[in-house]
Design a protein around this motif. Structure first.
Motif: not given
Length: 380
Positions: A230-249
């Motif tokens: 499985l792989e986890l990924n996130s928009l937090s660092k890539t798009f400066n959206m840490a507080g939005w809480r958007v990730g993906m599995l």
């Protein structure tokens, strides 16, 4: 007195939760604290993402419960993102699950696959949440060594010597946090084969692949990965959206659907507007990454200068949102960071936060403006 659950007896409050209270207290006392410890991006998200969020607030269903699987168009855009940037094909219908941040995913994956007494392979040094979640679920963390002499990659011979009975999950994380090291093609082939050989779920936590990294990699580029990964990924660092809480599995249907069974009992769907903003962020062109990394390159050069002034050494080939620096011999990490905080009012992270193999190292964050880093340099 009502006692807390026994599972909390082996889990401490998250280091940064405690340390930031101390830093806040020092600030309240008038100390001019410079925070170079936390990886919370200070730059703006993509403009179109913010506008999409704002515009969505008047949509007819914006404030209703949302699907546990996220908007179909968000799953489709995640699939497109993986195809465009990683050359990986994913079915948006069956192999993609949006998350409220990838940290949520660590808990949900663990709940989906671990029973009491199962074992989990956890990197040392590595992200502390892997171990905390394992303990909360009354499973047993088994730490595997990552060391500088092995380029912060596991020793597969040492792994094979471990008692692997009841090991269900192995956490990996490349580009690695906190060291910033990348893994090579040989590593991914070996880790997938290891997972298949021992029937272990390999989970690649992959939120840093676009920060100061010219060749983003997904584990699903490699043969047979969908059988055991499985792989986890996130928009937090890539798009400066840490507080939005958007990730993906992402992963095969059986694994992802197992996690969905947990998730659907834990929340009521991601806020509609955040999903609409995430869709626009995922559409960003390569110009976004070039601009983002230009800023981080400037900051990293300054952090290197700060590390030099503190008599630390570092790897210029490392990637990611941090600089992992080695202290002079015989200096303890926490003693050093406490000294820097006391004498210079600069907060940096001791390597021991990430495990015993972090002793003798510290971590600097790039999430501070260049003028602030220059002020830190001047103080030292």
């Amino acid at each position: 007195m009502i006692e807390v659950a026994k599972r909390l007896q082996n889990v401490e409050e998250y280091y940064f939760s405690k340390k930031l209270r101390e830093v806040a207290l020092l600030k309240a006392q008038g100390k001019p604290i410079i925070n170079l410890g936390i990886g919370s991006p200070d730059l703006e998200p993509p403009f179109k993402a913010s506008m999409a969020l704002q515009d969505s607030l008047v949509d007819e269903k914006a404030h209703q419960y949302q699907s546990y699987q996220g908007l179909p168009e968000l799953r489709e855009e995640i699939s497109n993102f993986y195809k465009r940037h990683y050359t990986v094909d994913l079915s948006s219908q069956t192999e993609v699950l949006p998350l409220m941040g990838s940290k949520e995913g660590i808990m949900h994956i663990s709940m989906a696959f671990l029973n009491k007494g199962d074992k989990v392979l956890i990197p040392n040094p590595g992200y502390p949440t892997y171990a905390s979640v394992t303990k909360l679920l009354e499973a047993k963390p088994i730490y595997y060594d990552l060391k500088e002499k092995n380029n912060w990659q596991p020793d597969f011979k040492a792994l094979e010597r471990l008692d692997l009975r009841r090991v269900k999950i192995m956490w990996i994380n490349y580009p690695h946090m906190p060291t910033g090291r990348n893994a090579d093609n040989k590593f991914y082939d070996k880790i997938i084969a290891f997972g298949k050989r021992h029937n272990i779920l390999i989970v690649n936590d992959n939120p840093y692949s676009f920060i100061l990294n010219e060749k983003p990699i997904s584990i699903f580029r490699y043969k047979d990965a969908k059988h055991v990964c499985l792989e986890l990924n996130s928009l937090s660092k890539t798009f400066n959206m840490a507080g939005w809480r958007v990730g993906m599995l992402v992963g095969n249907y059986d694994f992802v659907s197992a996690v969905l069974r947990v998730k659907s009992n834990m929340d009521s769907g991601m806020f509609y507007g955040i999903q609409k903003g995430a869709i626009e962020a995922l559409k960003c062109s390569d110009m976004w990454f070039q601009s983002l990394n230009s800023v981080y390159q400037t900051r990293r050069d300054l952090i290197w200068q700060l590390a030099d002034n503190l008599n630390c050494t570092y790897d210029k080939d490392a990637t990611g949102l941090f600089v992992w620096a080695k202290l002079p011999p015989h200096i303890k990490s926490e003693e050093f960071t406490d000294m820097v905080l006391k004498e210079h009012s600069i907060f940096i992270t001791p390597g021991t936060v990430f495990g015993s193999n972090g002793e003798g190292y510290v971590r600097f964050s790039l999430c501070a403006d260049a003028t602030i880093i220059k002020e830190a340099i001047a103080r030292v």
